[in-house]
Write a protein that holds these residues in place. Structure first.
Motif, short mmCIF file in Angstrom:
data_model
loop_
_atom_site.label_atom_id
_atom_site.label_comp_id
_atom_site.label_asym_id
_atom_site.label_seq_id
_atom_site.Cartn_x
_atom_site.Cartn_y
_atom_site.Cartn_z
N LEU A 1 0.86 -1.23 0.08
CA LEU A 1 -0.10 0.05 0.03
C LEU A 1 0.79 1.33 0.11
O LEU A 1 0.62 2.32 -0.60
CB LEU A 1 -0.91 0.05 1.26
CG LEU A 1 -1.84 1.22 1.49
CD1 LEU A 1 -2.72 1.33 0.38
CD2 LEU A 1 -2.52 1.08 2.71
N ALA A 2 2.00 1.10 1.03
CA ALA A 2 2.82 2.54 0.83
C ALA A 2 3.43 2.73 -0.42
O ALA A 2 3.53 3.95 -0.89
CB ALA A 2 3.85 2.30 1.90
N TYR A 3 3.97 1.65 -0.99
CA TYR A 3 4.74 1.84 -2.46
C TYR A 3 3.67 2.30 -3.24
O TYR A 3 4.17 3.19 -4.43
CB TYR A 3 5.38 0.60 -2.82
CG TYR A 3 6.74 0.43 -2.17
CD1 TYR A 3 7.70 0.92 -2.64
CD2 TYR A 3 7.12 0.03 -0.89
CE1 TYR A 3 9.21 0.98 -2.37
CE2 TYR A 3 8.11 -0.18 -0.31
CZ TYR A 3 9.35 0.46 -1.10
OH TYR A 3 10.75 0.28 -0.62
N SER A 4 2.53 1.62 -3.34
CA SER A 4 1.49 2.10 -4.36
C SER A 4 0.88 3.69 -4.16
O SER A 4 1.03 4.26 -5.37
CB SER A 4 0.17 1.41 -4.17
OG SER A 4 0.46 0.13 -4.18
N ILE A 5 0.90 4.10 -2.92
CA ILE A 5 0.70 5.71 -2.69
C ILE A 5 1.92 6.42 -3.23
O ILE A 5 1.64 7.46 -3.68
CB ILE A 5 0.46 5.90 -1.20
CG1 ILE A 5 -0.94 5.11 -1.00
CG2 ILE A 5 0.26 7.33 -0.92
CD1 ILE A 5 -1.19 5.22 0.65
N GLY A 6 3.24 5.94 -2.96
CA GLY A 6 4.09 6.78 -3.12
C GLY A 6 4.36 6.91 -4.83
O GLY A 6 4.95 7.75 -5.28
N ALA A 7 4.28 5.71 -5.24
CA ALA A 7 4.02 5.82 -7.05
C ALA A 7 3.20 6.76 -7.57
O ALA A 7 3.52 7.43 -8.25
CB ALA A 7 3.79 4.29 -7.36
N LEU A 8 2.00 6.85 -6.84
CA LEU A 8 0.88 7.87 -7.22
C LEU A 8 1.67 9.22 -7.14
O LEU A 8 1.41 10.11 -7.84
CB LEU A 8 -0.32 7.47 -6.53
CG LEU A 8 -1.32 8.53 -6.97
CD1 LEU A 8 -1.86 8.55 -8.19
CD2 LEU A 8 -2.56 8.39 -5.92
N ILE A 9 2.03 9.44 -5.95
CA ILE A 9 2.44 10.72 -5.73
C ILE A 9 3.57 11.35 -6.79
O ILE A 9 3.67 12.32 -7.33
CB ILE A 9 3.15 10.87 -4.12
CG1 ILE A 9 2.15 10.81 -3.17
CG2 ILE A 9 3.73 12.03 -3.94
CD1 ILE A 9 2.29 10.74 -1.89
N VAL A 10 4.53 10.28 -6.92
CA VAL A 10 5.69 10.40 -7.80
C VAL A 10 5.06 10.95 -9.35
O VAL A 10 5.58 11.77 -9.97
CB VAL A 10 6.60 9.43 -7.94
CG1 VAL A 10 7.65 9.53 -9.17
CG2 VAL A 10 7.22 9.29 -6.72
#
Length: 524
Positions: free
Chosen positions: A98-107
């Motif tokens: 979940l954290a990496y998914s949110i991070g990818a979205l922000i990027v």
């Protein structure tokens, strides 16, 4: 910020762009859209009046494949290969995904805003140029220093890591010998030409990409029982993902992981740094942006999902790389040596990209007059050697501090480096918002832009708000709270240094004017 002198102003790629956005409604559409490319660092031309001007032109030597791999090379590093197991142990399998998914979205949101700016104004060292124009010269100076520091600190740590990795194969040779060899290699690649740098980065990043793809494919075969894996009599499938609940350590560790993920994804913005040296940025920059997201999702989320499915999450952060754990469990020979080689290429790739980014930021500050202009001087191959030497010196100082003052100076530098990338992202998103507003206010239409941020203004504001939240909410993470305090103090110090610089320049100009008046009166 003081105005550039007449010799170098003609060569400054950014000095001629602001009127285009705000007031130049009389020029034709083709002239307006070609302006950035023409004033970017492509060719050198001097008439008789400019024969003593500094040669500050960079070469457009990068192609689309270079740009995409440079962006990936700046992101995929030791964090994925070595530290990902610790992240899984803290947040649990689902929490980490979940954290990496949110991070990818922000990027991705940040990259969409950067795309519009980079295509409209493809200048090297773009972040601080945009911040100077659309926020203020003081903020432009702060952003430049922040981004330079991010990569300079990374350089010191990568040089150390290269030496330590070589110890596995050559334990009798001192670590500093391999670190020195890495320094010479990376400096040479950057010094010869931008094309050689890009080619080297392409192949360094390609090795990492191949290793991750192989890991995902082999891991999936093991997950579905096609190939055997130690510890399982049947296909493991995905039971380990939810074996101890969705959030076994609660939700707060997931939040802390999001902050770490943002730092891990820093480097994607290198697309903006390279825009001024990229052939046909109108085509290559948007393509690189759109391919970056799905590759980040594939490489990061895909590999982490495989790790979590094959390794019980409580064991993931213990001892060695989760990649090695999986390869050893499947029975791949020399798994440790293979991953040591892959991580070594990751280190070389990160240091190669880091030196390039740091050099171009020094060059850009010199080109904009923030520091002495001779830092913007380039040789006949279009390489800013003085800026390169300054960037390498900064990396060596960071390396020295990691050895001599690791618990004090270097700790502060690492803390600043981590949050500096998020500060740059915040500035990028806000600059795009201001740029679009000014573009429309000056009588232009969005159809004139060669690349437009989709979903404006919602995407732009979402990028700005999410990045700002990632920065501010660090205060709730006890372990990273020190980084936030250090970053805020450093930002204030950077603004103080800028205004002090402006005050000194004004005093110097006033003194020179008084001396000139005195000489004129004495002559009369």
């Amino acid at each position: 910020m003081s105005q550039p002198d007449t010799d170098t102003a003609a060569q400054s790629p950014s000095s001629q762009q602001e009127p285009q956005i705000q007031t130049d409604g009389r020029r034709s559409h083709s002239e307006q859209m070609n302006q950035p490319a023409q004033t970017s660092q492509s060719e050198s031309s001097h008439d008789g009046k400019d024969e003593h001007a500094l040669h500050t032109n960079l070469k457009r030597g990068m192609e689309s494949r270079h740009l995409q791999m440079i962006s990936l090379g700046g992101v995929i590093g030791t964090g994925l290969f070595l530290s990902s197991g610790y992240t899984i142990q803290q947040a649990g399998p689902i929490g980490t995904i979940l954290a990496y998914s949110i991070g990818a979205l922000i990027v991705y949101l940040v990259m969409l805003t950067l795309g519009e700016l980079s295509v409209a104004m493809p200048v090297t060292g773009s972040f601080h140029v945009y911040a100077e124009k659309f926020i203020g010269p003081g903020t432009g100076f702060v952003i430049a220093i922040q981004y330079w520091l991010t990569w300079t600190v990374a350089l010191g740590s990568e040089f150390t890591a290269a030496g330590l990795l070589m110890q596995r194969w050559f334990p009798n040779i001192p670590t500093w010998v391999w670190s020195a060899a890495c320094i010479i290699l990376i400096f040479t690649l950057n010094a010869l030409s931008v094309r050689l740098f890009a080619e080297a980065e392409f192949w360094f990043a390609s090795i990492k990409v191949f290793a991750i793809c192989a890991f995902i494919v082999i891991g999936l075969l093991a997950i579905f029982g096609v190939i055997p894996i130690a510890g399982y009599q049947h296909a493991p499938m995905f039971g380990n993902l939810v074996k101890d609940g969705i959030f076994p350590n609660g939700f707060m560790p997931v939040f802390a992981t999001i902050l770490t993920v943002n730092f891990a994804f820093s480097g994607t913005e290198l697309i903006g740094v390279t825009a001024g040296e990229t052939r046909d940025p109108e085509t290559t920059v948007p393509k690189a942006i759109h391919t970056t997201l799905w590759r980040l999702v594939l490489f990061f989320i895909g590999s982490i999902t495989v790790m979590c499915a094959l390794i019980p999450w409580r064991k993931a952060g213990v001892g060695e790389s989760p990649f090695v754990l999986v390869f050893n469990s499947i029975g791949i020979p020399y798994a440790g040596d293979i991953m040591n080689f892959v991580v070594l290429t990751a280190v070389l790739s990160a240091s190669n990209s880091g030196l390039y980014a740091s050099t171009r930021m020094v060059w850009s500050m010199g080109n904009e007059g923030m520091i002495p202009r001779w830092f913007a001087k380039t040789n006949r191959r279009g390489v800013p050697m003085l800026a390169l030497c300054a960037a390498m010196a900064g990396g060596l100082l960071a390396l020295l501090s990691s050895v001599i003052a690791a618990s004090t100076v270097y700790l502060v530098l690492v803390a600043l480096s981590g949050l500096s990338a998020v500060v740059v992202w915040i500035a990028i998103a806000y600059c795009q918002i201001v740029f679009r507003r000014r573009w429309l206010e000056s009588g232009h239409s969005t159809s004139e832009l060669k690349y437009r941020t989709p979903g404006y203004p919602y995407v732009s504001w979402a990028a700005f708000i999410l990045c700002t939240a990632s920065f501010v909410l660090v205060i709730f993470d006890v372990e990273q709270r020190f980084a936030l305090v250090a970053e805020l103090v450093f930002i204030v110090a950077c603004y103080g240094a800028y205004f002090l610089q402006q005050w000194v320049r004004k005093r110097k100009k006033a003194t020179e004017a008084d001396d000139l008046d005195t000489l004129w009166v004495a002559r009369d």
